[in-house]
Design an enzyme around this catalytic site. Structure first.
Site, PDB file in Angstrom:
ATOM      1  N   LYS A  93       0.808  -1.217   0.000  1.00 17.69           N
ATOM      2  CA  LYS A  93       0.000   0.000   0.000  1.00 17.69           C
ATOM      3  C   LYS A  93       0.839   1.264   0.000  1.00 17.69           C
ATOM      4  O   LYS A  93       0.330   2.360  -0.268  1.00 17.69           O
ATOM      5  CB  LYS A  93      -0.972   0.005   1.171  1.00 17.69           C
ATOM      6  CG  LYS A  93      -0.351   0.174   2.536  1.00 17.69           C
ATOM      7  CD  LYS A  93      -1.372   0.057   3.652  1.00 17.69           C
ATOM      8  CE  LYS A  93      -2.404   1.136   3.631  1.00 17.69           C
ATOM      9  NZ  LYS A  93      -1.832   2.472   3.939  1.00 17.69           N
ATOM     10  N   ASP A  94       2.151   1.168   0.282  1.00 17.84           N
ATOM     11  CA  ASP A  94       3.029   2.331   0.222  1.00 17.84           C
ATOM     12  C   ASP A  94       3.419   2.703  -1.202  1.00 17.84           C
ATOM     13  O   ASP A  94       3.846   3.828  -1.455  1.00 17.84           O
ATOM     14  CB  ASP A  94       4.317   2.077   1.008  1.00 17.84           C
ATOM     15  CG  ASP A  94       4.121   2.154   2.512  1.00 17.84           C
ATOM     16  OD1 ASP A  94       3.067   2.630   2.947  1.00 17.84           O
ATOM     17  OD2 ASP A  94       5.038   1.719   3.235  1.00 17.84           O
ATOM     18  N   THR A 137      -5.667   7.678  14.319  1.00 17.09           N
ATOM     19  CA  THR A 137      -5.459   7.053  13.017  1.00 17.09           C
ATOM     20  C   THR A 137      -4.668   7.995  12.135  1.00 17.09           C
ATOM     21  O   THR A 137      -4.888   9.210  12.151  1.00 17.09           O
ATOM     22  CB  THR A 137      -6.773   6.681  12.315  1.00 17.09           C
ATOM     23  OG1 THR A 137      -6.473   6.186  10.995  1.00 17.09           O
ATOM     24  CG2 THR A 137      -7.711   7.872  12.192  1.00 17.09           C
ATOM     25  N   ARG A 141      -8.651   7.475   4.994  1.00 16.40           N
ATOM     26  CA  ARG A 141      -9.619   6.415   4.657  1.00 16.40           C
ATOM     27  C   ARG A 141     -10.231   5.825   5.919  1.00 16.40           C
ATOM     28  O   ARG A 141     -11.455   5.645   6.014  1.00 16.40           O
ATOM     29  CB  ARG A 141      -8.904   5.312   3.856  1.00 16.40           C
ATOM     30  CG  ARG A 141      -9.762   4.060   3.615  1.00 16.40           C
ATOM     31  CD  ARG A 141      -8.905   2.917   3.095  1.00 16.40           C
ATOM     32  NE  ARG A 141      -7.854   2.551   4.023  1.00 16.40           N
ATOM     33  CZ  ARG A 141      -8.009   1.758   5.060  1.00 16.40           C
ATOM     34  NH1 ARG A 141      -9.185   1.213   5.330  1.00 16.40           N
ATOM     35  NH2 ARG A 141      -6.990   1.477   5.858  1.00 16.40           N
ATOM     36  N   ARG A 142      -9.392   5.517   6.904  1.00 16.25           N
ATOM     37  CA  ARG A 142      -9.922   4.973   8.156  1.00 16.25           C
ATOM     38  C   ARG A 142     -10.773   6.001   8.877  1.00 16.25           C
ATOM     39  O   ARG A 142     -11.845   5.674   9.405  1.00 16.25           O
ATOM     40  CB  ARG A 142      -8.771   4.516   9.052  1.00 16.25           C
ATOM     41  CG  ARG A 142      -8.080   3.258   8.555  1.00 16.25           C
ATOM     42  CD  ARG A 142      -6.866   2.920   9.399  1.00 16.25           C
ATOM     43  NE  ARG A 142      -6.210   1.712   8.913  1.00 16.25           N
ATOM     44  CZ  ARG A 142      -4.907   1.470   9.011  1.00 16.25           C
ATOM     45  NH1 ARG A 142      -4.118   2.373   9.577  1.00 16.25           N
ATOM     46  NH2 ARG A 142      -4.389   0.350   8.543  1.00 16.25           N
ATOM     47  N   ARG A 159       1.391   9.728  14.382  1.00 16.41           N
ATOM     48  CA  ARG A 159       2.537   9.221  13.647  1.00 16.41           C
ATOM     49  C   ARG A 159       3.301   8.296  14.572  1.00 16.41           C
ATOM     50  O   ARG A 159       3.019   8.199  15.752  1.00 16.41           O
ATOM     51  CB  ARG A 159       3.455  10.371  13.211  1.00 16.41           C
ATOM     52  CG  ARG A 159       2.941  11.241  12.080  1.00 16.41           C
ATOM     53  CD  ARG A 159       2.884  10.525  10.737  1.00 16.41           C
ATOM     54  NE  ARG A 159       4.122   9.837  10.405  1.00 16.41           N
ATOM     55  CZ  ARG A 159       5.166  10.400   9.813  1.00 16.41           C
ATOM     56  NH1 ARG A 159       5.152  11.684   9.520  1.00 16.41           N
ATOM     57  NH2 ARG A 159       6.234   9.689   9.508  1.00 16.41           N
ATOM     58  N   ARG A 165       2.160   4.074  18.972  1.00  8.77           N
ATOM     59  CA  ARG A 165       0.712   4.252  18.836  1.00  8.77           C
ATOM     60  C   ARG A 165      -0.044   3.472  19.907  1.00  8.77           C
ATOM     61  O   ARG A 165      -0.993   3.986  20.505  1.00  8.77           O
ATOM     62  CB  ARG A 165       0.268   3.825  17.446  1.00  8.77           C
ATOM     63  CG  ARG A 165       0.932   4.620  16.332  1.00  8.77           C
ATOM     64  CD  ARG A 165       0.386   4.227  14.984  1.00  8.77           C
ATOM     65  NE  ARG A 165       1.200   4.810  13.915  1.00  8.77           N
ATOM     66  CZ  ARG A 165       0.788   4.977  12.675  1.00  8.77           C
ATOM     67  NH1 ARG A 165      -0.435   4.618  12.331  1.00  8.77           N
ATOM     68  NH2 ARG A 165       1.573   5.495  11.759  1.00  8.77           N
ATOM     69  N   CYS A 252      -2.112   6.885  -1.497  1.00  8.37           N
ATOM     70  CA  CYS A 252      -2.504   6.321  -0.210  1.00  8.37           C
ATOM     71  C   CYS A 252      -3.068   7.351   0.748  1.00  8.37           C
ATOM     72  O   CYS A 252      -3.642   6.996   1.778  1.00  8.37           O
ATOM     73  CB  CYS A 252      -1.318   5.604   0.434  1.00  8.37           C
ATOM     74  SG  CYS A 252       0.053   6.712   0.858  1.00  8.37           S
TER      75      CYS A 252
END
Length: 349
Positions: A93-94, A137, A141-142, A159, A165, A252
């Site tokens: 996804k990166d 997050t 998208r999330r 981050r 996190r 992304c």
């Protein structure tokens, strides 16, 4: 880290260790080690992991401010093109959706669970959290899909690596964080998950849960060796999902979801319809690839969702067709909407 050798491979110098370029984060090293072990297991070739620092690792700015797509990738690709490393492993996804000059996507190993997961205090699920709960997050998208499920939530940009996190939850700074199931499992934190979002609740990012193995173009022996770790169904899904992003002309950092799969009963992963058990199987020429895609407004109040299927051999066309349908329905308006104040960092996929 060097993976022990088990034997030589014809067509490549037998005395030289393959150099695998990887980001230095615990997540990146874990998934690179997974690929290195698989290469050695399948081919007998020794692999050494070479750490590379990327812009996304050193900058503390929100990733949408420093380029979003590609900030975890460019330095690895530069090391590949310069000959510093022989191959590079990325979170799929990166990767920017378009092709890169001089570089080929040589393999996509079997995909791990693509779903998103909530990690909340006291074992809470999303419905258990208090009104106005703070959810960390780094993904628009999330955030959009969280707000679509509960408009009262406060999505907080975060981050840092997985440990950072997760500590924000245990320390009480946040009520929960949303991360990728696959990433948490790779670093041994799957037990911290308090809820897994099914695909009809939160559509994953294109490529989520999958890894990408790149090498230089024009090296057929190395490409043939890396093909030994490729999973055909995962590659077909990757092609479809990446073609969706390319046709939408987004990366992304956009609130876009996409997931393709070749369903096969009896496995342990989610099927394309969400919730049911299933896993990808090696696709034949006429095996059907099922795909769901969505474009969302940053505040979660609007969304466009489409789905379709095509033979796995037509994966690229499937992604483009779904993108065209989304654009026909007005996806451009949602994509150009002002972004919610979140970053797009994804140390945990």
């Amino acid at each position: 880290m060097t993976v022990p050798i088990t034997g030589p491979i014809s067509g490549l110098p037998t005395g030289r260790t393959l150099r695998l370029g990887s980001r230095k984060s615990p997540m990146a090293v874990a998934q690179s080690r997974q690929v290195a072990d698989r290469i050695t297991e399948r081919t007998g070739r020794r692999v050494e992991i070479v750490g590379v620092t990327t812009l996304g690792d050193v900058s503390r700015a929100q990733l949408t401010q420093i380029g979003g797509t590609g900030v975890f990738v460019s330095a690895l690709r530069e090391a590949l093109l310069s000959g510093e490393v022989d191959l590079a492993v990325h979170s799929l996804k990166d990767l920017p959706a378009g092709s890169a000059a001089g570089i080929v996507l040589a393999a996509v190993p079997p995909r791990d669970d693509p779903r998103d997961a909530l990690v909340a205090r006291d074992g809470a699920k999303l419905a258990d959290l208090p009104v106005g709960a703070r959810i960390g997050t780094g993904s628009p998208r999330r955030a959009a899909q969280l707000l679509g499920l509960r408009a009262d939530l406060r999505c907080v940009p975060i981050r840092g690596n997985a440990g950072t996190r997760l500590s924000q939850v245990t320390d009480g700074e946040l009520d929960g964080v949303v991360l990728a199931c696959a990433g948490l499992a790779r670093i041994g934190h799957a037990g911290a998950i308090t809820q897994i979002f099914e695909l009809d609740e939160m559509l994953p990012a294109p490529g989520q849960g999958a890894l990408a193995v790149e090498c230089r173009d024009g090296e057929p022996e190395l490409a043939a060796l890396l093909a030994a770790v490729n999973d055909e169904a995962s590659m077909a899904a990757a092609i479809a999902e990446r073609s969706l992003l390319e046709a939408l002309a987004v990366g992304c950092s956009a609130p876009v979801g996409g997931y393709a799969v070749v369903p096969h009963a009896g496995g342990s992963g989610p099927a394309a319809t969400g919730g049911q058990s299933g896993r990808v199987a090696p696709p034949g020429q006429h095996e059907q690839l099922l795909m769901h895609a969505a474009v969302l407004s940053p505040d979660g109040t609007r969304g466009l969702r489409v789905h379709g299927s095509a033979p796995a051999a037509d994966a690229r066309r499937l992604g483009r067709d779904l993108a065209a349908e989304l654009l026909r329905r007005g996806a451009s308006d949602l994509i150009s909407s002002p972004m919610a104040p979140t970053s797009s960092g994804n140390d945990v996929q």
